[in-house]
Design a protein around this motif. Structure first.
Motif, short mmCIF file in Angstrom:
data_model
loop_
_atom_site.label_atom_id
_atom_site.label_comp_id
_atom_site.label_asym_id
_atom_site.label_seq_id
_atom_site.Cartn_x
_atom_site.Cartn_y
_atom_site.Cartn_z
N CYS A 18 0.85 -1.30 -0.04
CA CYS A 18 -0.04 -0.06 -0.01
C CYS A 18 0.87 1.07 -0.09
O CYS A 18 1.88 1.10 0.61
N GLY A 19 0.40 2.37 -0.46
CA GLY A 19 1.06 3.68 -0.50
C GLY A 19 2.43 3.74 -1.04
O GLY A 19 2.83 3.15 -1.97
N THR A 20 3.09 4.32 -0.25
CA THR A 20 4.57 4.21 -0.61
C THR A 20 5.35 2.99 -0.61
O THR A 20 5.99 2.67 -1.72
N ALA A 21 5.05 2.20 0.16
CA ALA A 21 5.38 0.45 -0.23
C ALA A 21 5.15 -0.01 -1.43
O ALA A 21 5.80 -0.65 -2.14
N SER A 35 6.16 -3.64 3.38
CA SER A 35 5.32 -2.86 4.50
C SER A 35 6.39 -2.48 5.40
O SER A 35 6.88 -3.05 6.30
N GLN A 36 6.34 -1.07 5.70
CA GLN A 36 7.41 -0.70 6.71
C GLN A 36 6.95 -1.12 8.07
O GLN A 36 7.76 -1.53 8.84
N SER A 37 5.58 -0.88 8.41
CA SER A 37 5.08 -1.02 9.78
C SER A 37 4.93 -2.63 10.12
O SER A 37 4.91 -3.11 11.15
N THR A 87 -0.34 -3.01 8.42
CA THR A 87 -1.20 -2.50 7.44
C THR A 87 -2.08 -3.74 7.22
O THR A 87 -1.91 -4.77 6.51
N VAL A 118 5.02 10.61 9.47
CA VAL A 118 4.07 9.76 9.08
C VAL A 118 4.49 9.49 7.40
O VAL A 118 4.25 8.60 6.94
N ALA A 119 5.11 10.51 6.80
CA ALA A 119 5.43 10.52 5.35
C ALA A 119 6.76 9.64 5.58
O ALA A 119 7.80 9.93 5.92
N SER A 120 6.65 8.46 4.74
CA SER A 120 7.52 7.54 4.68
C SER A 120 9.03 7.93 3.76
O SER A 120 8.80 8.75 2.60
N LYS A 158 4.53 12.00 -1.87
CA LYS A 158 5.21 12.80 -0.72
C LYS A 158 4.78 14.12 -0.69
O LYS A 158 4.30 14.76 0.41
N GLU A 213 1.08 14.57 0.75
CA GLU A 213 0.98 14.30 2.19
C GLU A 213 1.37 15.28 2.99
O GLU A 213 0.72 15.59 3.87
O1 M6R Z 1 3.44 0.56 6.96
P1 M6R Z 1 3.24 0.33 5.52
O2 M6R Z 1 4.38 0.45 4.75
O3 M6R Z 1 2.46 -1.01 5.32
O4 M6R Z 1 2.30 1.51 5.08
C1 M6R Z 1 1.73 1.81 3.86
C2 M6R Z 1 1.30 3.05 3.52
O5 M6R Z 1 0.21 3.18 4.40
C3 M6R Z 1 2.36 3.98 3.86
O6 M6R Z 1 3.39 3.77 2.92
C4 M6R Z 1 1.62 5.63 3.64
O7 M6R Z 1 1.40 5.72 2.17
C5 M6R Z 1 2.64 6.48 4.05
N1 M6R Z 1 1.89 7.70 4.53
C6 M6R Z 1 3.57 6.98 2.83
O8 M6R Z 1 4.23 8.18 3.13
#
Ligand code: M6R
Length: 646
Positions: free
Chosen positions: A338-341, A385-387, A390, A436-438, A523, A526
């Motif tokens: 999702c998103g940045t990932a 996924s960073q976290s 998700t 919040v912004a990756s 980026k 956001e």
């Molecule tokens: O933790 P994750 O990498 O799974 O999160 C995915 C997105 O929610 C995350 O990358 C989101 O788009 C960020 N706010 C980007 O800066």
């Protein structure tokens, strides 16, 4: 998606909870609250406030954080800490829970803020997640005479706890009974006036960490909130329950049976979770990219006696035999995130097709999970996924596994659900990402994808010896090239100061650069809230060029030399419609000089790897525009760091 904390020990809980919440504000910041079992009154004292955490602190202390308009942010920060230190004078008690909210059910308000209590106020709960069957439960509770105070789904938990407590006189059993009736996701913290020595916590889908201290114990949605107290944690597993006392922690499964498990030691230190002199976490994390990349690359790169890179290995994550099996059987690679990932995944698609010649598809997890996707033998499934928490990504992972695919996870979070549920886990060594912004999570995800794709290419015989050595040499030098871009950041700052009021911004590029455009545009959206879109440059003439006028800034990412001429023509097309044009490129042949008002030079490397470099000026541009527009880049409106709900 909401942050929860809890404390049981001998210290005054109030400042401990508030300091913990401060570390979790990135998860939600539209309201905050705490509940503490007061020593003096033997009652649960609840304080909540709409807005950022500082309003809660002001409410408790009846003093303002910002005493004058001219007060600097650093002074306001200091005063905030000073006031937090005083909060213990207003609420005494050594057991408590706290919450910072990202609203799902009910607008941000004092009433909807957590903690929520039963009618008598003897039980309080904080919750992260969504109770999907709350409508049914609420109607049933209302038919039993309960009057609800808030519009939240969480309040049903407080009343259900009360219902079962009245019947069992045992708060642990009441928690068990309540959890059995909840559908959806939750991480909860519960305190009860009649059991003043303990705090009960549980999780399903939403993350929860138990920090094990010396004579004190903690809960938190994420590790940074407990790091200043302890590095020993339990990552609660699905459906587990923890009962925390000051001197020990008991873990249970969903049936209430005891579980014995050792703690996990966290390696990061506090500095990693602090701003360290930077104005914002986002800026700090952008600057941490050279070291984050170095750590991530070095974890997988082998070096010869001459100190030169000699190979790559994923043997810690995937035993060599299984890796060979994966590679030789790979008919297709499917990447989901999702998103940045997800944007990292789009770059990954180009990398896998270029280096390994394996057909690769990439999809956003929220679409993939509902598409009844076609997966089969020979599909290697990669989730990013960073976290690692998700919700959509997790659902996609589970779906892929259920269809028999082998799952490789790329994540930054040790112990996360994604890491636990995947067959193989490759960690990005980015350290905690708080903004919040990756930023650094993205570039380290790219590093893992490049390395994996080169390994695939090598194993499949696509990349020969000489080429492999050349690529590895180039790749090893990427972190220092990122540093060179950071050293020249003033040029980006200056450009941002002339463009931050533009009404429309477009990023364009071709191939790898069209993937980088997606992330660059996200980026900017956001953190600056400027309207920004990304287009594959060749698509402009098929529609989007109708939007171009003199109030448009078009930023071209140009790192693919064979396509420079084509891209320059696309830039000419928008320039002749009087758009301002800027180019991020390694080119020094002058290909973009005529058509661009501004050029941000990045160092030259293997063109495929330029995606790690070209995004850095875009991150800086987004950051500076955000600050120039008076926003807080660390806490963009409406967003939360970890999206654990659908
Ligand atoms: O933790 P994750 O990498 O799974 O999160 C995915 C997105 O929610 C995350 O990358 C989101 O788009 C960020 N706010 C980007 O800066």
């Amino acid at each position: 998606m909401c942050g929860i904390v809890g404390y049981v020990g001998c210290r005054n809980a109030t400042p401990v909870l508030l300091n913990g919440l401060r570390k979790l504000e990135y998860r939600g910041y539209d309201s905050a609250g705490i509940a503490v079992l007061s020593k003096s009154s033997d009652e649960i004292v609840v304080k909540k406030s709409k807005g950022a955490l500082k309003f809660l602190v002001e409410k408790i202390t009846k003093e303002v954080v910002r005493t004058s308009e001219s007060m600097s942010d650093a002074d306001a920060d200091r005063r905030f800490s000073e006031l937090v230190g005083k909060t213990g004078d207003f609420i005494d008690g050594c057991v408590g829970i706290g919450h910072t909210r990202w609203a799902t059910h009910g607008e941000p308000s004092d009433l909807n803020a957590h903690p929520h209590t039963n009618v008598s106020g003897s039980i309080a709960v904080v919750h992260n997640g969504i109770v999907e069957n709350y409508g049914k439960l609420k109607s049933w509770l209302q038919s039993n005479g309960i009057v609800f105070k808030s519009q939240t789904d969480t309040e049903v938990i407080a009343h259900l706890l009360n219902y079962f407590y009245e019947r069992t006189n045992n708060i642990f059993n009441a928690v068990l009974e309540t959890l059995h009736r909840l559908e959806g996701s939750y991480a909860i913290g519960v305190i009860c006036r009649d059991f003043p020595d303990r705090l009960i916590a549980a999780r399903k889908e939403s993350p929860l960490v138990v920090g094990v201290g010396n004579g004190e114990n903690f809960i938190a949605s994420d590790v940074p909130a407990v790091l200043e107290h302890t590095r020993e944690v339990h990552f609660l597993e699905q459906n587990e329950i923890a009962v925390l006392y000051s001197d020990h922690v008991d873990l249970f499964n969903s049936e209430g049976e005891k579980i014995v498990r050792g703690t996990t030691h966290i390696d990061w230190n506090m500095d990693a979770a602090e701003k360290g002199g930077y104005a914002h976490f986002m800026l700090k994390e952008i600057h941490e990219q050279p070291s984050a990349l170095e750590n991530t690359i070095r974890a997988h790169m082998l070096f010869g006696d001459d100190g030169k890179p000699s190979g790559l290995t994923f043997s810690k994550e995937i035993e060599p035999e299984r890796f060979r099996e994966l590679v030789s059987g790979a008919r297709r690679i499917v990447i989901t995130a999702c998103g940045t990932a997800y944007h990292a995944g789009v770059v990954g698609k180009y990398a896998f097709e270029k280096f390994a010649r394996v057909p690769t598809v990439v999809d956003v997890a929220s679409e993939f999970r509902y598409r009844n996707p076609i997966l089969g033998e020979g599909d290697v499934f990669i989730v990013i996924s960073q976290s690692g928490e998700t919700a959509d990504t997790l659902a996609a992972l589970r779906l892929a596994k259920s269809k028999g695919a082998k799952v490789i996870a790329i994540t930054n979070s040790v112990g996360s659900s994604v890491s636990r549920e995947s067959d193989f886990v490759i960690y990005t060594l980015a350290g905690p990402e708080i903004a919040v912004a990756s930023t650094k999570a993205y570039t380290t995800q790219l590093a893992c994808l490049y390395m994996l794709s080169m390994m695939f290419g090598r194993e499949r015989g696509i990349i020969g010896d000489g080429e492999y050595a050349r690529l590895l040499g180039e790749f090893a030098a990427v972190p220092e090239k990122v540093q060179q871009i950071l050293d020249e950041k003033a040029a980006v700052q200056k450009f941002a100061s002339s463009q931050f009021n533009k009404s429309k911004i477009f990023y364009i590029g071709r191939q790898f650069d069209s993937a980088s455009s997606l992330e660059s545009a996200l980026k900017l959206k956001e953190v600056s809230y400027m309207h920004c879109e990304a287009f594959a440059a060749g698509e402009l003439k098929h529609g989007p060029i109708a939007l171009v006028d003199p109030d448009t800034l078009v930023i071209a990412i140009a790192t693919e030399p064979p396509l420079f001429e084509k891209l320059a023509s696309n830039i000419e097309e928008v320039k002749s419609r009087r758009a301002v044009t800027m180019c991020i490129t390694q080119d020094d042949s002058g290909a973009f000089e005529k058509c661009c008002d501004e050029i941000i030079k990045i160092p030259a490397t293997e063109s495929a790897f330029e995606s790690i470099l070209s995004v850095v000026p875009a991150q800086l541009f987004a950051y500076y525009c955000s600050v120039l527009r008076g926003n807080d880049p660390d806490k963009p409106r409406n967003l939360a760091k970890s999206v654990t709900v659908e």
